[in-house]
Design a protein around this motif. Structure first.
Motif, mmCIF file in Angstrom:
data_model
loop_
_atom_site.group_PDB
_atom_site.id
_atom_site.type_symbol
_atom_site.label_atom_id
_atom_site.label_comp_id
_atom_site.label_asym_id
_atom_site.label_seq_id
_atom_site.Cartn_x
_atom_site.Cartn_y
_atom_site.Cartn_z
ATOM 1 N N UNK A 79 -2.571 3.109 10.625
ATOM 2 C CA UNK A 79 -2.611 3.989 9.239
ATOM 3 C C UNK A 79 -2.951 3.022 8.274
ATOM 4 N N UNK A 80 -2.828 2.203 8.300
ATOM 5 C CA UNK A 80 -2.986 0.577 6.927
ATOM 6 C C UNK A 80 -4.053 0.399 6.113
ATOM 7 N N UNK A 84 -8.750 4.836 6.129
ATOM 8 C CA UNK A 84 -7.389 5.959 7.426
ATOM 9 C C UNK A 84 -7.420 6.927 5.807
ATOM 10 N N UNK A 86 -4.246 8.178 5.750
ATOM 11 C CA UNK A 86 -3.029 7.669 4.757
ATOM 12 C C UNK A 86 -3.060 7.038 3.874
ATOM 13 N N UNK A 87 -4.392 5.773 4.136
ATOM 14 C CA UNK A 87 -4.107 5.457 2.632
ATOM 15 C C UNK A 87 -5.105 6.034 1.699
ATOM 16 N N UNK A 89 -4.281 9.608 0.793
ATOM 17 C CA UNK A 89 -4.005 10.231 0.183
ATOM 18 C C UNK A 89 -2.876 9.402 -0.722
ATOM 19 N N UNK A 90 -2.512 7.937 -0.395
ATOM 20 C CA UNK A 90 -1.915 7.605 -1.358
ATOM 21 C C UNK A 90 -2.374 6.492 -2.120
ATOM 22 N N UNK A 94 -0.892 10.002 -4.117
ATOM 23 C CA UNK A 94 0.673 10.398 -3.953
ATOM 24 C C UNK A 94 1.771 9.724 -3.795
ATOM 25 N N UNK A 101 8.090 10.994 -0.207
ATOM 26 C CA UNK A 101 8.145 11.167 1.194
ATOM 27 C C UNK A 101 8.168 11.712 2.449
ATOM 28 N N UNK A 104 5.882 14.927 2.378
ATOM 29 C CA UNK A 104 4.420 14.697 2.696
ATOM 30 C C UNK A 104 4.042 14.688 4.775
ATOM 31 N N UNK A 106 1.250 13.774 7.084
ATOM 32 C CA UNK A 106 0.044 13.964 7.759
ATOM 33 C C UNK A 106 0.026 13.723 8.695
#
Lengths: 284, 560
Positions: A79-80, A84, A86-87, A89-90, A94, A101, A104, A106
C-alpha cells in the motif's frame, strides 16, 4: 453525451474542477446524505485535482461530507509503494483536502480474498447510495478504469489481468523495468461506472486521440470500453485540443457549437429542479 | 511571508490539546535528508512527540490531524544538532565547582535557552580534566531531557588522550597516553564509558559518547576497535550466550573522533579503518595539508589506490618513515626543521597554559608535518591488522572485502567544521565541503560567551584578564588573540551557505542529517522520516533566521 474541448490539460483540469465543485456545492451534502464521488488515478486527472485543492484552500469547497470510491488498485503492490494508487491518491489529492479518512474507499490489492474484496466493494458503493459522479480517465487503448479491451460491458468490480500495452505504458513508473510492473489489478467494472448517475471523463494528449475517436465516433464496442458511455444518460467528456486530433472536423465543430446551448439547458434544468423541490416542500 | 496561522479542525477549543493530538504543518518546504527542500506537509503526533507516516495514519489509522499550522512558505527542518559545544549563556561544561545542583542548573539553562538558535539536541563537550573529575562530570552529562528545552544527548570528551604538540587550550600536565590501551580509557573516564543508554517507555534512548583523541599516541589506535564497538541492545546482549567471545568483549558504543593530533596519513587511515568516524574541528589542531603526506585532512580525499592496495600504502610508508627518501630533499628538510620547531615550541607552551582558543592559536605546524616517525608511534602493521580483526567485518587490505567497521571500503569520516569565518577561512570551508559533502558536520565549538543577547563589550574572564566580544568574535583585551568561538548554530548555517554557495537545504543537512548519521542516531534525530523525534526548527527561507522551534512535538520557542 457531451464533449467539452479546452486548449490544454490545465484548462481541462480547471473546467472539470469547477464543474465538480459546483456539483458538490449544489448537492449540499450532509453527513447523512454525502456526495458520493468516484475517482481515477493517472496523469490526466492531476490538473483536476490541483484545481480542486486550490478551490479547497480558497475556502470554496469542503470535502467533509464527500465519500469517495477509487476505480482501481494493483494487486500485490504494498500500500505504501510509491506507485500504489493509495500513495497516488494521498499524495495528489487526499492529503491536501479535508476529507475524513473514513470516507475514502480504495480497493485493497493485498486482500487475502480478492474476490471477496471486490464483492464487498460493490456492496459498499450500494450502501453509500450509489455513485453520484464518477470521474474517469482513459488509457491509450480506450480502457476506462482497468477494463482492458475485450472486457464485458456489463462487468462489475473484479480481478483483471492488465493488457500488455498497459503494462508497457506503466513501466515508466517502475524504473522502466517491465518485470516490476504488477500484472493484475482490482478494478470497478464497466457496469459499475455506468451505474453512477453521472460520468465525467478527462481525455488529454495526442496519445489518447485515437481512443477518443473510437469511443465517440464509432459504435459501442468492448474493444474500446469507453464507448459504453454512449449508452449513459448523463456523460461528459472533457478533452484538450490534442486529444481531438483523430476526430472528424465535423464532430469537433458540432460539440463546440452546442457547448453554449448545453449551458442553457443546464441552467433551465437547475431551475426546474429547484421549482419542483419547492413544490414538494409545499405539499408537506 | 513568514506569518503563520493555526487552524483547529474539529477541535473543541483553540488549544493544541484538543482533537486527536495530530498536527499537520502545511505550506512549508521540508528540509530532506538529501539536502533538498521539498514542498510537502509534515504530520506529527504531539502526544508521542514523534513524526508520523501521514499516509499510513490516513489509510490505516483512519485519522487526519485535527490541527493544521500554515507555515507561510517557511522551511521546516529537523532541529539542529551541535555535537561540539563547550558552553554557552555564561556556563562552561568543563567547569565543575563541586556542586552538582549548580552544574545541572547550568546544563538546564543552556538547554532551555539554546533552542533560540535552532538547536534541539546538543552534545556537551568537556576539555581535558583532572582524571578524578571524569566519572563525576560524565555521570552529570548522562542524557537528559529538559522540559521546554533542547535534548542533552550525552558527552563529548575532548581529551585527555591528545597530542601535546596540538594541545591548544588543554592543560599539558593532564594530557596522557594509554599504556594499558582500552583499560586506560576505562580507568580515565570511569563507569560512564560502558554505561548503557537510558530506557524510555521500554525503548532504549539515545546515548551519545564521543571521544576526541590523537591516534598516534601510544595505546590509542589499538583501542579504537573496542571503544567503537556498538552497544548491543539489552535484549540481544543477554541472549548472546552462543558467542562466548562477544560476551567477554565489553561494549562502549563510542564515536571516536580524530583530533588534537599529528597523525600521519597512514595512522589516520588506520584509525578510520579501526572505527574512527569523525575528525574534530577540521583544520584546527592538526597538521596543515601537505601534499606528500596529507595527514588527517587527507582523509577527505581518500584515494582508492591508497585504500585498497597494500603496496601503495607500503610505498608511502617508506617515503614518510624518514631516512631513505629518494624524492629530493624538500621533504626531508621540512621534517627535520619541523621536529626542531616543535621541541622549541613545546618548552614555551608549557609556560603559558590554556589561555586561548584551543582550536586556533595552537603551535604553528610547518609544512612537512606530521612530525613523528610513524614507526615509533604506530603499532606494527601486523599488530594493526590483528586489531582490525576485533571488528566484526572484513579485514583491511582484503580486495574482496566490502567494509570495515560497518562502512564500505573507501569510506571517509565525518568532519566537524567551525563556520564562524574565523576558525576556518571561507575558502577552506568550501574546499572541504567540495571534497566530501556528505561528511560535513557543522559545529559551533562555542564557549560560555555564546549568547546572541550578550551585547558587544568587555567582560571579565579568568586569570584577571578581560575578554572583548565583538559580534561572535571573542578575543583577549589588548591583543588579537582569539579566545574561542561565540558563534551560534543558526549563524553557522547561514555562513556556510554563503561560504560554499550551496543552498540553505544543503547547509541545514550539515547541521542535521550528517551529524545524526555520524552518531548513528539518524533514525531519531536530524531527519523528518516517520518515527523520528518531532524536534523541528522553522526557518525563514530568505535569510535563514530561526522562526520557531519544536521539541518532542511541542513548541518551545518562537520569534515574537
Amino acid at each position: 453525451m457531451r464533449l467539452i474541448i479546452r486548449d490544454d490539460p490545465a484548462s481541462v483540469g480547471t473546467y472539470i474542477g469547477d464543474y465538480i465543485a459546483k456539483r458538490i456545492n449544489d448537492f449540499k451534502p450532509t453527513p447523512e446524505r454525502p456526495f458520493v464521488l468516484g475517482l481515477p488515478t493517472g496523469s490526466s486527472p492531476i490538473p483536476t485535482y490541483k484545481h480542486l485543492i486550490g478551490l479547497h484552500k480558497a475556502g470554496k469547497i469542503s470535502f467533509e461530507n464527500v465519500v469517495t470510491f477509487n476505480m482501481d488498485e494493483y494487486v500485490g503492490l504494498p500500500q505504501d509503494h510509491s506507485e500504489s494508487y493509495h500513495t497516488f491518491m494521498f499524495r495528489e489529492f487526499f492529503s491536501h483536502i479535508d476529507i475524513p479518512p473514513k470516507n475514502v474507499h480504495i480497493l485493497n490489492g493485498n486482500a487475502v480474498d480478492l474476490i471477496g474484496e471486490c464483492k464487498a466493494y460493490e456492496q459498499a458503493i450500494k450502501d453509500a447510495g450509489g455513485i453520484e459522479l464518477f470521474l474517469g480517465g482513459i488509457g491509450e487503448d480506450g480502457h476506462i478504469a482497468f477494463n482492458e479491451p475485450g472486457s464485458s460491458l456489463t462487468s462489475r468490480t473484479r480481478i483483471k489481468t492488465l493488457a500488455y500495452d498497459t503494462i508497457q505504458a506503466n513501466a515508466r513508473f517502475f524504473g522502466n523495468d517491465i518485470s516490476k510492473v504488477p500484472r493484475m489489478a482490482l478494478t470497478v467494472g464497466v457496469q459499475t461506472v455506468m451505474d453512477s448517475r453521472e460520468v465525467v471523463v478527462v481525455v488529454t494528449g495526442l496519445r489518447k486521440a485515437l481512443a477518443l475517436s473510437k469511443a465517440i465516433e464509432e459504435g459501442v464496442n468492448h474493444l474500446w470500453t469507453l464507448s459504453a458511455l454512449q449508452l449513459h444518460p448523463w456523460a461528459l467528456i472533457v478533452a484538450d485540443e490534442d486529444a481531438t486530433n483523430e476526430l472528424h472536423v465535423k464532430t469537433v465543430k458540432y460539440f463546440k457549437s452546442i457547448e453554449r446551448v448545453q449551458e442553457e439547458v443546464e441552467r433551465n434544468h437547475e431551475e426546474v429542479r429547484r421549482n419542483s423541490e419547492g413544490r414538494q416542500g409545499n405539499t408537506w | 511571508m513568514t506569518s503563520t496561522f493555526v487552524k483547529d479542525v474539529g477541535g473543541d477549543d483553540g488549544e493544541g490539546s484538543a482533537g486527536n493530538g495530530l498536527l499537520c504543518f502545511t505550506n512549508c518546504l521540508l528540509a530532506m535528508e538529501n539536502g533538498s527542500l521539498v514542498e510537502k506537509d509534515l504530520w506529527i503526533d504531539t502526544s508521542k512527540g514523534i513524526i508520523v507516516d501521514s499516509q499510513k495514519t490516513f489509510f490505516q489509522l483512519r485519522e487526519r490531524p485535527s490541527r493544521i499550522i500554515d507555515l507561510g512558505g517557511a522551511i521546516l527542518s529537523p532541529g539542529f544538532l551541535d555535537i561540539q559545544i563547550n558552553g554557552a549563556y555564561g556556563f562552561d561544561f568543563s567547569i565543575y565547582t563541586g556542586n552538582d545542583e549548580e552544574y545541572v542548573s547550568g546544563l538546564t539553562r543552556i538547554a532551555n535557552r539554546i533552542v533560540e538558535t535552532g538547536v534541539t539536541s546538543l552534545v556537551p563537550t568537556i576539555i581535558t580534566q583532572e582524571q578524578s573529575l571524569y566519572p563525576k562530570l560524565l555521570s552529570l552529562l548522562r542524557p537528559r531531557k529538559t522540559k521546554g528545552g533542547a535534548n542533552l544527548l550525552g558527552w563529548h570528551a575532548e581529551g585527555p588522550f591528545l597530542q601535546l604538540a596540538k594541545r591548544g587550550a588543554h592543560e599539558p600536565t593532564l594530557i596522557r597516553s594509554a599504556p594499558k590501551e582500552i583499560e586506560s580509557f576505562a580507568e580515565t573516564y570511569g563507569p560512564e564509558l560502558s554505561a548503557t543508554p537510558p530506557v524510555v517507555n521500554g525503548k532504549e534512548d539515545v546515548y551519545v559518547k564521543i571521544i576526541t583523541a590523537a591516534p598516534e599516541i601510544p595505546g590509542i589506535l589499538s583501542s579504537i576497535p573496542a571503544l567503537t564497538r556498538p552497544l548491543l541492545s539489552s535484549s540481544s546482549s543477554t541472549s548472546s550466550a552462543s558467542s562466548t567471545s562477544s560476551s567477554e568483549k565489553k561494549e562502549y558504543g563510542v564515536t571516536f573522533s580524530i583530533g588534537h593530533s599529528i597523525a600521519s596519513s597512514d595512522i589516520a587511515a588506520e584509525a578510520v579503518k579501526s572505527g574512527a568516524r569523525l575528525i574534530t574541528h577540521l583544520f584546527n589542531a592538526m597538521p596543515q595539508l601537505h601534499h606528500r603526506d596529507p595527514s588527517i585532512i587527507g582523509l577527505l580525499g581518500v584515494s582508492p589506490a591508497f585504500n585498497s592496495s597494500p603496496s601503495a600504502l607500503t610505498k608511502i610508508k617508506t617515503s614518510t618513515s624518514g631516512s631513505m627518501t629518494p624524492r629530493g630533499t624538500g621533504l626531508k628538510e621540512g621534517k627535520k626543521s619541523g621536529i626542531e620547531v616543535v621541541k622549541k615550541k613545546l618548552s614555551i607552551a608549557s609556560g603559558t597554559p590554556g589561555v586561548v582558543s584551543e582550536a586556533i592559536s595552537e603551535l604553528p605546524t610547518p609544512p612537512g608535518s606530521p612530525l613523528l616517525n610513524p614507526r615509533t608511534t604506530a603499532p606494527s602493521r601486523a599488530a594493526s591488522i590483528s586489531n582490525i580483526d576485533l571488528v566484526e567485518g572484513p579485514v583491511f587490505g582484503d580486495a574482496k572485502s566490502g567494509s570495515w567497521g560497518g562502512e564500505e571500503e573507501g569510506w571517509r569520516p565525518y568532519y566537524g567544521l567551525i563556520v564562524d569565518g574565523i576558525h576556518s577561512h571561507p575558502n577552506s570551508v568550501r574546499l572541504a565541503y567540495m571534497a566530501h559533502k556528505d561528511g560535513c558536520v557543522l559545529i559551533t565549538d562555542a564557549m560560555a560567551f555564546m549568547d546572541p543577547h550578550l551585547p558587544d563589550g568587555v567582560y571579565p574572564w579568568r586569570d584577571g584578564k578581560n575578554l572583548v566580544r565583538r559580534g561572535y568574535k571573542l578575543f583577549i583585551e589588548g591583543s588579537d588573540t582569539l579566545a574561542g568561538s561565540a558563534v551560534s548554530m543558526d549563524s553557522c548555517i547561514q555562513n556556510f551557505a554563503r561560504f560554499t554557495g550551496c543552498g540553505l537545504g544543503e547547509a541545514i543537512k550539515c547541521a542535521t542529517y550528517n551529524p545524526a548519521r555520524c552518531l548513528r542516531i539518524e533514525n531519531k534525530k536530524g531527519t523528518l522520516r516517520p518515527g523520528a523525534d518531532a524536534d523541528l526548527t522553522v526557518i525563514d527561507p530568505v535569510g535563514g533566521d530561526v522562526l520557531s522551534v519544536w521539541v518532542d512535538g511541542r513548541e518551545v520557542w518562537s520569534r515574537e
